[in-house]
Design a protein around this motif. Structure first.
Motif, mmCIF file in Angstrom:
data_model
loop_
_atom_site.group_PDB
_atom_site.id
_atom_site.type_symbol
_atom_site.label_atom_id
_atom_site.label_comp_id
_atom_site.label_asym_id
_atom_site.label_seq_id
_atom_site.Cartn_x
_atom_site.Cartn_y
_atom_site.Cartn_z
ATOM 1 N N ASP A 1 -4.316 -8.683 -10.912
ATOM 2 C CA ASP A 1 -4.503 -7.736 -12.014
ATOM 3 C C ASP A 1 -4.056 -6.319 -11.653
ATOM 4 O OD1 ASP A 1 -5.531 -9.729 -13.605
ATOM 5 O OD2 ASP A 1 -7.634 -9.234 -13.199
ATOM 6 N N ILE A 2 -4.361 -5.889 -10.459
ATOM 7 C CA ILE A 2 -4.113 -4.488 -10.075
ATOM 8 C C ILE A 2 -2.738 -4.287 -9.445
ATOM 9 C CG2 ILE A 2 -4.934 -2.532 -8.716
ATOM 10 C CD1 ILE A 2 -6.805 -3.384 -10.989
ATOM 11 N N PHE A 3 -2.305 -5.259 -8.654
ATOM 12 C CA PHE A 3 -1.084 -5.072 -7.870
ATOM 13 C C PHE A 3 0.055 -6.019 -8.251
ATOM 14 C CE2 PHE A 3 -4.683 -3.709 -5.247
ATOM 15 C CZ PHE A 3 -4.298 -2.423 -4.913
ATOM 16 N N GLY A 4 -0.197 -6.952 -9.170
ATOM 17 C CA GLY A 4 0.856 -7.860 -9.595
ATOM 18 C C GLY A 4 1.052 -9.072 -8.716
ATOM 19 N N GLY A 5 0.078 -9.368 -7.853
ATOM 20 C CA GLY A 5 0.149 -10.569 -7.024
ATOM 21 C C GLY A 5 0.472 -10.273 -5.566
ATOM 22 N N TRP A 6 0.229 -11.281 -4.730
ATOM 23 C CA TRP A 6 0.392 -11.117 -3.294
ATOM 24 C C TRP A 6 1.840 -10.907 -2.879
ATOM 25 C CZ3 TRP A 6 -3.232 -9.692 -0.158
ATOM 26 C CH2 TRP A 6 -4.572 -10.007 -0.437
ATOM 27 N N ASP A 7 2.772 -11.548 -3.559
ATOM 28 C CA ASP A 7 4.182 -11.348 -3.206
ATOM 29 C C ASP A 7 4.578 -9.889 -3.372
ATOM 30 O OD1 ASP A 7 4.543 -13.976 -2.550
ATOM 31 O OD2 ASP A 7 5.459 -14.555 -4.466
ATOM 32 N N LYS A 8 4.154 -9.304 -4.480
ATOM 33 C CA LYS A 8 4.484 -7.902 -4.741
ATOM 34 C C LYS A 8 3.772 -6.981 -3.755
ATOM 35 C CE LYS A 8 4.935 -4.584 -8.531
ATOM 36 N NZ LYS A 8 4.644 -4.318 -9.965
ATOM 37 N N VAL A 9 2.507 -7.285 -3.452
ATOM 38 C CA VAL A 9 1.759 -6.494 -2.475
ATOM 39 C C VAL A 9 2.447 -6.531 -1.119
ATOM 40 C CG1 VAL A 9 -0.337 -6.506 -1.066
ATOM 41 C CG2 VAL A 9 -0.527 -6.581 -3.535
ATOM 42 N N SER A 10 2.880 -7.715 -0.726
ATOM 43 C CA SER A 10 3.527 -7.866 0.580
ATOM 44 C C SER A 10 4.786 -7.013 0.678
ATOM 45 C CB SER A 10 3.873 -9.340 0.838
ATOM 46 O OG SER A 10 2.700 -10.120 0.900
ATOM 47 N N LYS A 11 5.570 -7.007 -0.379
ATOM 48 C CA LYS A 11 6.835 -6.266 -0.360
ATOM 49 C C LYS A 11 6.611 -4.762 -0.469
ATOM 50 C CE LYS A 11 9.375 -10.113 -2.457
ATOM 51 N NZ LYS A 11 10.043 -10.608 -3.689
ATOM 52 N N GLU A 12 5.706 -4.348 -1.360
ATOM 53 C CA GLU A 12 5.538 -2.924 -1.619
ATOM 54 C C GLU A 12 4.604 -2.233 -0.626
ATOM 55 O OE1 GLU A 12 4.331 -2.331 -5.651
ATOM 56 O OE2 GLU A 12 6.220 -3.078 -6.490
ATOM 57 N N HIS A 13 3.561 -2.937 -0.170
ATOM 58 C CA HIS A 13 2.542 -2.302 0.663
ATOM 59 C C HIS A 13 2.618 -2.683 2.134
ATOM 60 C CE1 HIS A 13 0.006 -0.439 -2.543
ATOM 61 N NE2 HIS A 13 0.598 -1.371 -3.284
ATOM 62 N N PHE A 14 2.814 -3.986 2.418
ATOM 63 C CA PHE A 14 2.653 -4.452 3.791
ATOM 64 C C PHE A 14 3.957 -4.660 4.555
ATOM 65 C CE2 PHE A 14 -1.415 -6.489 1.997
ATOM 66 C CZ PHE A 14 -2.117 -5.308 2.197
ATOM 67 N N ALA A 15 5.080 -4.621 3.886
ATOM 68 C CA ALA A 15 6.354 -4.786 4.578
ATOM 69 C C ALA A 15 6.649 -3.560 5.442
ATOM 70 C CB ALA A 15 7.482 -5.000 3.566
ATOM 71 N N GLU A 16 7.501 -3.740 6.439
ATOM 72 C CA GLU A 16 7.879 -2.615 7.292
ATOM 73 C C GLU A 16 8.478 -1.500 6.437
ATOM 74 O OE1 GLU A 16 10.614 -1.709 11.268
ATOM 75 O OE2 GLU A 16 10.367 -3.753 10.506
ATOM 76 N N GLY A 17 7.952 -0.283 6.610
ATOM 77 C CA GLY A 17 8.409 0.837 5.815
ATOM 78 C C GLY A 17 7.763 0.930 4.450
ATOM 79 N N GLY A 18 6.747 0.057 4.198
ATOM 80 C CA GLY A 18 6.071 0.041 2.900
ATOM 81 C C GLY A 18 5.033 1.151 2.777
ATOM 82 N N ILE A 19 4.275 1.101 1.678
ATOM 83 C CA ILE A 19 3.294 2.155 1.381
ATOM 84 C C ILE A 19 2.253 2.274 2.483
ATOM 85 C CG2 ILE A 19 1.509 2.904 -0.246
ATOM 86 C CD1 ILE A 19 3.144 1.526 -2.464
ATOM 87 N N LEU A 20 1.774 1.136 3.004
ATOM 88 C CA LEU A 20 0.777 1.191 4.075
ATOM 89 C C LEU A 20 1.328 1.895 5.304
ATOM 90 C CD1 LEU A 20 -1.945 0.522 5.324
ATOM 91 C CD2 LEU A 20 -1.046 -1.739 5.916
ATOM 92 N N ASP A 21 2.547 1.598 5.663
ATOM 93 C CA ASP A 21 3.162 2.268 6.824
ATOM 94 C C ASP A 21 3.199 3.782 6.627
ATOM 95 O OD1 ASP A 21 3.574 0.118 8.414
ATOM 96 O OD2 ASP A 21 5.742 -0.008 8.141
ATOM 97 N N GLY A 22 3.491 4.215 5.402
ATOM 98 C CA GLY A 22 3.547 5.646 5.114
ATOM 99 C C GLY A 22 2.195 6.308 5.289
ATOM 100 N N ILE A 23 1.118 5.595 4.930
ATOM 101 C CA ILE A 23 -0.237 6.149 5.053
ATOM 102 C C ILE A 23 -0.751 6.042 6.478
ATOM 103 C CG2 ILE A 23 -2.648 5.841 4.353
ATOM 104 C CD1 ILE A 23 -1.609 4.955 1.604
ATOM 105 N N TYR A 24 -0.545 4.892 7.083
ATOM 106 C CA TYR A 24 -1.071 4.663 8.441
ATOM 107 C C TYR A 24 -0.315 5.492 9.475
ATOM 108 C CZ TYR A 24 -2.861 2.189 12.517
ATOM 109 O OH TYR A 24 -3.475 1.884 13.707
ATOM 110 N N GLY A 25 0.989 5.590 9.297
ATOM 111 C CA GLY A 25 1.812 6.414 10.175
ATOM 112 C C GLY A 25 1.686 6.011 11.624
ATOM 113 N N SER A 26 1.485 6.974 12.478
ATOM 114 C CA SER A 26 1.408 6.727 13.908
ATOM 115 C C SER A 26 -0.029 6.775 14.425
ATOM 116 C CB SER A 26 2.250 7.777 14.666
ATOM 117 O OG SER A 26 1.785 9.086 14.373
ATOM 118 N N ARG A 27 -0.987 6.537 13.561
ATOM 119 C CA ARG A 27 -2.394 6.597 13.953
ATOM 120 C C ARG A 27 -2.683 5.589 15.073
ATOM 121 N NH1 ARG A 27 -4.949 9.153 9.273
ATOM 122 N NH2 ARG A 27 -3.570 8.962 7.482
#
Length: 327
Positions: free
Chosen positions: A301-327
């Motif tokens: 409902d919120i993210f459009g499914g796991w495939d989309k989440v994987s590509k947009e958030h969890f893939a290398e260079g994705g949104i999560l990488d931008g937030i997590y950075g070098s922590r």
């Protein structure tokens, strides 16, 4: 890895007589904080199947999935992240149709990211907003290695999407502030629990509701207080047979019987005893008073499914990488 072996003549609802030459041993690769629940599930299953041995391997499920591809001979997986099973599918270890091989999209029970604070809730933490306050220290593991933490990241993001009406810049700023408040990112959920409980670091730990119940029960309900947020993200616990391994070892039948047991009334009661919400209607009704109501949103409902989440958030260079950075 922990071996659980119990020889008993007792029979439960699900059993598979072990004949000469048949596989009588399984390795279950599971998520980091699942040790206690599967110790209990395995003991009950072995009572119904004398002579069977269940070995366990625990860790962050992303690490577990990679270990299987690299040679860990797990017959079954009981994960907390759909994407990690899909990783096994892409590498030829699990059937593409795995979600249809067991009920409820192959998820025998479910939970959601919830909060556990110290007794008396001294920081008055009630909802996701409070995690972004300057005076609050938050504990959850590294979302790069922990499925548990990925759910936390997604739940916080889902909350922010509603709060800021989809303004992505404000959503990212909100989640980034929560990450700023994490003093240490452990690799898995159990290490994060140790940081919060034994090292007494942080004001609140974010983990599955089932784990918040387990921590309070194990370390003292007088020391901790559960806080259920206004909204959270449905966290499913997908299971699958690792076909490539099970076919080679001849353990397909035993693997299926084992995972089927998790859906049986006995298996569901054990899951509920360990703080998980279950799908069996009779068992859910029996444990209803132990689980407060909460509004749950889904990845679909919120993210459009796991495939989309994987590509947009969890893939290398994705949104999560931008937030997590070098922590």
């Amino acid at each position: 890895m922990k071996r659980l072996l119990l020889v008993s003549a007792a029979l439960a609802a699900l059993s598979l007589p072990v004949s000469a030459g048949a596989a009588d041993k399984l390795l279950n690769a599971s998520y980091d904080i699942a040790r206690e629940i599967f110790a209990a599930e395995n003991e009950a299953f072995i009572k119904a199947n004398p002579g069977v041995t269940i070995d366990q391997s625990h860790g962050g499920t992303s690490k577990q999935a990679r270990a299987i591809v690299e040679g860990l001979e797990a017959d079954v997986v009981t994960f907390n992240q759909v994407t990690d099973i899909e990783f096994l599918v892409k590498n030829g270890f699990v059937s593409e149709d795995w979600k249809n091989e067991f009920p409820n999209s192959a998820s025998p029970f479910y939970s959601f990211p919830s909060f556990l604070v110290r007794a008396g809730n001294p920081k008055n933490i009630k909802d996701w907003d409070d995690l972004a306050r300057d005076d609050v220290k938050v504990i959850f593991p590294n979302p790069k290695t922990s499925g548990n933490a990925r759910y936390t990241y997604l739940a916080a993001t889902a909350y922010a999407k509603e709060k800021f009406a989809g303004d992505e810049a404000k959503v990212t700023e909100f989640v980034d502030k929560i990450f700023d408040n994490v003093p240490v990112f452990d690799t898995g959920g159990r290490a994060a629990t140790t940081t919060f409980v034994e090292r007494e670091t942080g004001d609140v730990i974010i983990t599955f509701e089932a784990e918040t119940k387990s921590i309070a029960k194990q370390y003292g309900e007088d020391k901790f207080q559960q806080v259920v947020p206004s909204v959270s993200l449905l966290a499913e616990f997908p299971v699958a047979i690792v076909d490539k391994v099970a076919d080679a070892k001849g353990s397909q039948a035993l693997a299926k019987t084992y995972l089927d047991f998790l859906y049986s009334p006995e298996g569901q009661k054990i899951a509920a005893d360990f703080g998980h919400r279950v799908h069996d209607e009779a068992v859910a009704a029996e444990y209803k008073d132990q689980f407060p109501e909460i509004r749950l949103v889904t990845v679909e409902d919120i993210f459009g499914g796991w495939d989309k989440v994987s590509k947009e958030h969890f893939a290398e260079g994705g949104i999560l990488d931008g937030i997590y950075g070098s922590r």
